[in-house]
Write a protein that holds these residues in place. Structure first.
Motif, mmCIF file in Angstrom:
data_model
loop_
_atom_site.group_PDB
_atom_site.id
_atom_site.type_symbol
_atom_site.label_atom_id
_atom_site.label_comp_id
_atom_site.label_asym_id
_atom_site.label_seq_id
_atom_site.Cartn_x
_atom_site.Cartn_y
_atom_site.Cartn_z
ATOM 1 N N LYS A 154 0.984 -1.179 -0.068
ATOM 2 C CA LYS A 154 0.057 0.000 0.021
ATOM 3 C C LYS A 154 0.769 1.084 -0.021
ATOM 4 N N ILE A 157 2.598 2.335 -3.351
ATOM 5 C CA ILE A 157 1.766 2.518 -4.677
ATOM 6 C C ILE A 157 1.876 4.080 -4.813
ATOM 7 N N THR A 158 2.378 4.632 -5.906
ATOM 8 C CA THR A 158 2.491 6.098 -6.291
ATOM 9 C C THR A 158 1.560 6.388 -7.340
ATOM 10 N N LYS A 159 1.808 7.675 -7.809
ATOM 11 C CA LYS A 159 0.788 8.147 -9.037
ATOM 12 C C LYS A 159 1.254 7.306 -10.426
ATOM 13 N N THR A 161 2.351 4.082 -10.203
ATOM 14 C CA THR A 161 1.974 2.764 -10.454
ATOM 15 C C THR A 161 0.934 2.302 -11.168
ATOM 16 N N ILE A 188 -7.417 -2.454 -1.559
ATOM 17 C CA ILE A 188 -6.095 -1.463 -2.016
ATOM 18 C C ILE A 188 -6.376 -1.172 -3.410
ATOM 19 N N GLU A 191 -9.215 1.041 -4.449
ATOM 20 C CA GLU A 191 -9.099 2.502 -3.814
ATOM 21 C C GLU A 191 -7.935 3.339 -4.579
ATOM 22 N N LYS A 192 -6.649 2.743 -5.111
ATOM 23 C CA LYS A 192 -5.439 3.230 -5.645
ATOM 24 C C LYS A 192 -5.851 3.206 -7.133
ATOM 25 N N GLU A 193 -6.915 2.668 -7.656
ATOM 26 C CA GLU A 193 -7.054 2.658 -8.928
ATOM 27 C C GLU A 193 -5.798 2.179 -9.825
ATOM 28 N N ILE A 194 -5.517 0.922 -9.355
ATOM 29 C CA ILE A 194 -4.267 0.342 -10.193
ATOM 30 C C ILE A 194 -4.919 -1.062 -10.760
ATOM 31 N N GLN A 224 -10.166 -3.799 -13.374
ATOM 32 C CA GLN A 224 -8.761 -3.519 -13.163
ATOM 33 C C GLN A 224 -8.018 -4.895 -12.837
#
Ligand SMILES: Cc1ncc(COP(=O)(O)O)c(C=O)c1O
Length: 388
Positions: A154, A157-159, A161, A188, A191-194, A224
């Protein structure tokens, strides 16, 4: 084509080659190196493949995969995991590896970050770099008890990722995720949209009393998610070269374009052979899993009695990742010694990530008698001689 340093010969394949040469020279080899099951492809699959050849399934077929096979996969996923995929959301490839590559090539762009967990399947780093040489690999090691550090994932994770790659049932540790862990990860991802690429190729090699939770059942991340699976491990079909991916329609479209322009299609008669699995399989794995469990139980017990080895019992797959740190040697030195002195072939942990140099991967795709022979050697060999 740019080749980055990650693109190297598969270390597991080169070890198998050393073993083959030793055997050819008439020397004893006990090989724990090969990542394929030690039973023959079930006869009903061979028969169905030959029948398909005779019936004329020898020409090109739909690049995405024969519709009847995709429908069978769709129904199988519904039945086993309550997953809702349509045949348009399924694509067949010449192996799970090819499916992973097409996924990566369809997804990754320059400067994207991809999170992988080590110890990892040896092909992930080269596949990522071959798909997009300017992507960045972020490696997160498992904890010492082989638990997945979800908090670290968690935090990593960056922009930038784009993708997380997970492989459960896990090669090389044989560990599984709990339902709670899967749920946390789903949260996760959402939420993080990966994207999540879940490589679930060992999903049928689960030991008694253990439960495997597939990400395919989680509708909230369907868009996703890329599920990778295949027939290599559960049906001993490594040489047939066939695997598949489940993903959203847009991604499958891209992967299909990739497939169409690189492979055209997966062997048509092989696809028909696989169809028989869904029509005729009478539970061929039950006996194999019992034998495998026996081997795992035996090895686990033995390993814990050898002073310089220790391990965590696998719950799935046919791998055992052994801790060799008490030998105070790197995995490459120790595995070289084992091959050259005793004819025991094991894959150095370093092949699965640089942090795992204190481990060896043992693949249990060999008879119990040979495992017993190897244990005898490991118990009696003089370790001092190995230290340089
Ligand atoms: C985790 C994992 N994924 C994918 C593969 C590749 O499978 P296939 O032979 O279907 O390409 C393997 C094979 O060892 C594997 O261990």
């Amino acid at each position: 084509m740019k080749f980055s340093k990650e693109v190297q010969e598969s270390p597991t394949l080169s070890l198998a080659e050393i073993a083959r040469k030793r055997k050819q020279a008439g020397k004893k080899v006990i090989s724990f190196a090969v990542g394929e099951p030690d039973f023959k492809t079930p006869e009903f699959i061979i028969k169905a493949t030959i029948k398909a050849l005779k019936e004329g399934y020898t020409g090109y077929s739909t690049p995405q995969g024969l519709i009847e096979l995709r429908i069978a996969i769709k129904e199988d996923y519904k039945k086993r995991y309550n997953a809702n995929y349509s045949e348009e959301e399924i694509i067949v490839f010449p192996g799970a590896k090819a499916a992973i590559f097409a996924s990566l090539a369809s997804l990754l762009e320059k400067d994207d970050e991809v999170i992988i967990i080590s110890p990892y399947y040896v092909s992930y780093p080269p596949l990522i770099k071959l798909a997009e040489v300017e992507s960045k690999i972020i490696e997160i090691p498992l904890r010492k008890d082989f638990k997945l550090p979800i908090d670290k994932i968690k935090a990593a994770i960056t922009k930038q990722t784009k993708l997380l790659i997970l492989n459960y049932p896990n090669n090389p540790t044989g560990q599984l995720l709990t339902k709670q862990e899967v749920k946390e990860l789903v949260q996760i991802i959402k939420e993080k949209e990966i994207y999540l690429l879940a490589d679930e190729i060992y999903d049928q090699l689960i030991f008694e009393g253990e439960t495997f939770v597939s990400f395919s059942g989680f509708k909230e991340i369907k868009d996703q998610l890329i599920i990778i699976n295949g027939f290599s491990k559960a049906y001993a079909m490594t040489g047939f070269r066939i695997g598949y991916a489940l993903a959203n329609k847009d991604l499958v479209k891209k992967m299909n374009l990739f497939n169409q322009n690189t492979n055209t299609n997966t062997n048509t008669f092989v696809q028909r052979g696989c169809l028989a699995i869904y029509e005729n399989d009478k539970g061929h794995l039950a006996t194999y899993l019992k034998q495998l469990q026996k081997k795992v139980n035996y090895l686990d017990k033995q390993i814990k009695t050898i002073p310089y080895l220790t391990g965590i019992k696998p719950r799935s797959t046919f791998y055992y990742f052994v801790d060799i740190s008490k030998t105070q040697q790197g995995s490459q030195t120790f595995s070289k010694y084992l091959i050259e002195r005793h004819g025991i072939v094991a894959t150095p942990g370093k092949a699965f990530g640089k942090k795992w140099d204190n481990y060896l991967r043992l693949s249990l795709a060999l008879p119990l008698e040979e495992i017993k022979e190897a244990v005898k050697i490991l118990k009696t060999m003089e370790l001092k001689k190995t230290i340089k």
